[in-house]
Design an enzyme around this catalytic site. Sequence first.
Site, PDB file in Angstrom:
ATOM      1  N   MET A 171       0.823  -1.212   0.000  1.00 44.86           N
ATOM      2  CA  MET A 171       0.000   0.000   0.000  1.00 44.86           C
ATOM      3  C   MET A 171       0.864   1.272   0.000  1.00 44.86           C
ATOM      4  O   MET A 171       0.653   2.190  -0.790  1.00 44.86           O
ATOM      5  CB  MET A 171      -0.788  -0.010   1.315  1.00 44.86           C
ATOM      6  N   VAL A 172       1.842   1.311   0.888  1.00 41.44           N
ATOM      7  CA  VAL A 172       2.685   2.510   1.022  1.00 41.44           C
ATOM      8  C   VAL A 172       3.673   2.593  -0.148  1.00 41.44           C
ATOM      9  O   VAL A 172       3.908   3.672  -0.696  1.00 41.44           O
ATOM     10  CB  VAL A 172       3.423   2.506   2.382  1.00 41.44           C
ATOM     11  N   CYS A 185       0.997   6.670  11.504  1.00 38.40           N
ATOM     12  CA  CYS A 185       0.018   7.514  10.792  1.00 38.40           C
ATOM     13  C   CYS A 185      -1.025   8.172  11.711  1.00 38.40           C
ATOM     14  O   CYS A 185      -1.754   9.064  11.261  1.00 38.40           O
ATOM     15  CB  CYS A 185      -0.652   6.698   9.696  1.00 38.40           C
ATOM     16  N   GLU A 205      -0.444  -0.319  18.246  1.00 36.36           N
ATOM     17  CA  GLU A 205      -0.690   1.028  17.734  1.00 36.36           C
ATOM     18  C   GLU A 205      -0.797   2.059  18.874  1.00 36.36           C
ATOM     19  O   GLU A 205      -0.298   3.177  18.771  1.00 36.36           O
ATOM     20  CB  GLU A 205      -2.002   0.984  16.936  1.00 36.36           C
ATOM     21  N   LYS A 234       2.546   3.150  20.243  1.00 35.24           N
ATOM     22  CA  LYS A 234       3.256   4.050  19.320  1.00 35.24           C
ATOM     23  C   LYS A 234       2.663   5.455  19.391  1.00 35.24           C
ATOM     24  O   LYS A 234       3.382   6.451  19.451  1.00 35.24           O
ATOM     25  CB  LYS A 234       3.138   3.534  17.883  1.00 35.24           C
ATOM     26  N   ARG A 248     -10.084   0.700  14.522  1.00 33.66           N
ATOM     27  CA  ARG A 248     -10.241   0.632  13.059  1.00 33.66           C
ATOM     28  C   ARG A 248     -11.712   0.817  12.718  1.00 33.66           C
ATOM     29  O   ARG A 248     -12.580   0.207  13.356  1.00 33.66           O
ATOM     30  CB  ARG A 248      -9.757  -0.737  12.575  1.00 33.66           C
ATOM     31  N   HIS A 250      -7.105   8.982   8.687  1.00 29.20           N
ATOM     32  CA  HIS A 250      -7.229   8.674  10.117  1.00 29.20           C
ATOM     33  C   HIS A 250      -7.684   9.933  10.855  1.00 29.20           C
ATOM     34  O   HIS A 250      -7.042  10.995  10.770  1.00 29.20           O
ATOM     35  CB  HIS A 250      -5.875   8.253  10.694  1.00 29.20           C
TER      36      HIS A 250
HETATM   37  P1  NAP Z   1       1.596  -3.934   2.894  1.00 30.26           P
HETATM   38  O1  NAP Z   1       0.573  -3.400   1.963  1.00 30.26           O
HETATM   39  O2  NAP Z   1       1.315  -5.202   3.607  1.00 30.26           O
HETATM   40  O3  NAP Z   1       2.977  -4.098   2.072  1.00 30.26           O
HETATM   41  C1  NAP Z   1       4.094  -4.749   2.617  1.00 30.26           C
HETATM   42  C2  NAP Z   1       5.257  -4.708   1.630  1.00 30.26           C
HETATM   43  O4  NAP Z   1       6.388  -5.353   2.222  1.00 30.26           O
HETATM   44  C3  NAP Z   1       5.000  -5.468   0.314  1.00 30.26           C
HETATM   45  O5  NAP Z   1       5.712  -4.846  -0.727  1.00 30.26           O
HETATM   46  C4  NAP Z   1       5.589  -6.834   0.590  1.00 30.26           C
HETATM   47  O6  NAP Z   1       6.044  -7.500  -0.588  1.00 30.26           O
HETATM   48  C5  NAP Z   1       6.803  -6.478   1.422  1.00 30.26           C
HETATM   49  N1  NAP Z   1       7.215  -7.593   2.259  1.00 30.26           N
HETATM   50  C6  NAP Z   1       6.435  -8.364   3.070  1.00 30.26           C
HETATM   51  N2  NAP Z   1       7.184  -9.325   3.660  1.00 30.26           N
HETATM   52  C7  NAP Z   1       8.452  -9.177   3.196  1.00 30.26           C
HETATM   53  C8  NAP Z   1       9.674  -9.863   3.408  1.00 30.26           C
HETATM   54  N3  NAP Z   1       9.748 -10.920   4.234  1.00 30.26           N
HETATM   55  N4  NAP Z   1      10.784  -9.426   2.762  1.00 30.26           N
HETATM   56  C9  NAP Z   1      10.726  -8.367   1.935  1.00 30.26           C
HETATM   57  N5  NAP Z   1       9.594  -7.676   1.669  1.00 30.26           N
HETATM   58  C10 NAP Z   1       8.476  -8.070   2.309  1.00 30.26           C
HETATM   59  O7  NAP Z   1       1.964  -2.871   4.045  1.00 30.26           O
HETATM   60  P2  NAP Z   1       1.882  -1.235   4.002  1.00 30.26           P
HETATM   61  O8  NAP Z   1       0.589  -0.765   4.500  1.00 30.26           O
HETATM   62  O9  NAP Z   1       2.388  -0.779   2.693  1.00 30.26           O
HETATM   63  O10 NAP Z   1       2.916  -0.849   5.159  1.00 30.26           O
HETATM   64  C11 NAP Z   1       4.322  -0.900   4.958  1.00 30.26           C
HETATM   65  C12 NAP Z   1       5.040  -0.372   6.185  1.00 30.26           C
HETATM   66  O11 NAP Z   1       4.654   0.997   6.392  1.00 30.26           O
HETATM   67  C13 NAP Z   1       4.695  -1.109   7.481  1.00 30.26           C
HETATM   68  O12 NAP Z   1       5.833  -1.145   8.317  1.00 30.26           O
HETATM   69  C14 NAP Z   1       3.600  -0.247   8.078  1.00 30.26           C
HETATM   70  O13 NAP Z   1       3.510  -0.412   9.471  1.00 30.26           O
HETATM   71  C15 NAP Z   1       4.087   1.147   7.700  1.00 30.26           C
HETATM   72  N6  NAP Z   1       3.037   2.169   7.640  1.00 30.26           N
HETATM   73  C16 NAP Z   1       1.898   1.941   6.921  1.00 30.26           C
HETATM   74  C17 NAP Z   1       0.928   2.962   6.879  1.00 30.26           C
HETATM   75  C18 NAP Z   1      -0.353   2.802   6.086  1.00 30.26           C
HETATM   76  O14 NAP Z   1      -1.196   3.743   6.149  1.00 30.26           O
HETATM   77  N7  NAP Z   1      -0.597   1.738   5.352  1.00 30.26           N
HETATM   78  C19 NAP Z   1       1.142   4.159   7.553  1.00 30.26           C
HETATM   79  C20 NAP Z   1       2.324   4.335   8.263  1.00 30.26           C
HETATM   80  C21 NAP Z   1       3.262   3.334   8.292  1.00 30.26           C
HETATM   81  P3  NAP Z   1       5.216  -8.703  -1.292  1.00 30.26           P
HETATM   82  O15 NAP Z   1       4.082  -8.066  -2.069  1.00 30.26           O
HETATM   83  O16 NAP Z   1       6.249  -9.318  -2.172  1.00 30.26           O
HETATM   84  O17 NAP Z   1       4.736  -9.608  -0.201  1.00 30.26           O
END
Ligand code: NAP
Length: 354
Positions: free
Chosen positions: A16-17, A152, A205, A208, A238, A245
């Site tokens: 997503m990010v 976030c 959460e 944090k 949620r 948010h």
């Molecule tokens: P997400 O949609 O679940 O994406 C996770 C990403 O990490 C995907 O590209 C995934 O690749 C990769 N990944 C998963 N397991 C892995 C591994 N073992 N080795 C290497 N890459 C791996 O999560 P997200 O929402 O984008 O969040 C990403 C980070 O940002 C998290 O730490 C989250 O806490 C933080 N964050 C998110 C938000 C938000 O609003 N979403 C806000 C602030 C912070 P594959 O597709 O190949 O599995």
Amino acid sequence: MSDPRIPIVILGATGMVGQRAIQLLAEHPWFRVGALAASSRSAGRPYREACRWNLDGEPYAGVGDLPVLPCEASALVRGAGARALALSALPSDVARTVEVALAEAGWVVVSNASAFRADPRVPLVIPEVNADHLRLIDRQPWPGALVTNPNCTSTPLTLALAPIHREVGLEAVCAASYQAVSGAGYPGESAWDLLANVRPHPGDEEQKMAAEPKRMLGTLGQNGIVQASFSMSARCVRVPVVDGHLVAAQVRTRSTITPERAASLIRSFDPGLDLPSAPRPTLLVDDRRDRPQPRLDASAGRGMAVTVGRIEPCEVMGLKLFCLAHNTLRGAAGAALLNAELLRSEGYLERLKG
Ligand code: NAP
């Protein structure tokens, strides 16, 4: 003609990010996508095959043909060079190993993950609030550098409280979040838990959200960050909202402040930042009784502004307000990009030339 913009390696590019970061880079004046990396499930495949694109606009934002690299430091250095700038959108457990290995290798990493947010060596930065904390980098033990942006929910809360804290000092804050579904990534939480429902956050959460504002509103001292000394209690929930948010906060200040004065301070907050992703103004005050709302206000300032509303007297704490930010933009990808811009403007990307 070759593209003169600085390449950024997106770690967690398929999530997503990561997708938001790629979308933002398509039109960025200073940076461009350099390389993409994700898990072993995606590595070796073209981005368009590895990624389920979840955003509006052009799918894959022009980088669908790029190959996805594995997220291992040695493979990344081989694939993207000995010195590089990375934006990390990795799960925290993966980030803990990969990010520090890259900083050790000489990379500059701007991270969304929570793995190093509480590490005394690593700045946790919102450029409009605590850009000076970046100087922690000068004391880091790595040839590269590691910088993080907050959770976030901490982001809108810290930005909304910063002008009040500077004027009268915070003594105590009680806050509750109403968090969008995109905050859990893709596929995120189960539809069974989310639909027509409201669910207290089962993870960490709340810890944090309680810790991060105190760190960012603290000061940089000889021995690191001295946290701001207010007490803080957080609850996180949620709700079935796509993006944005909302946070409800009750605030006790060290000296009395009227809601009118608080609104005026928030409205006139001007950090004087001249960076491409910095919105002007940073903070918006909406006087309407039913605002801010995620659907109507999350995209304010191209998703980078924070909207504050219902700034009113609180019988228990003195002052209360709502604040709102777009979680994958101001709360994640846009936040990391803004930190990368700050790093460049403060000269920290010079080390990539060494
Ligand atoms: P997400 O949609 O679940 O994406 C996770 C990403 O990490 C995907 O590209 C995934 O690749 C990769 N990944 C998963 N397991 C892995 C591994 N073992 N080795 C290497 N890459 C791996 O999560 P997200 O929402 O984008 O969040 C990403 C980070 O940002 C998290 O730490 C989250 O806490 C933080 N964050 C998110 C938000 C938000 O609003 N979403 C806000 C602030 C912070 P594959 O597709 O190949 O599995």
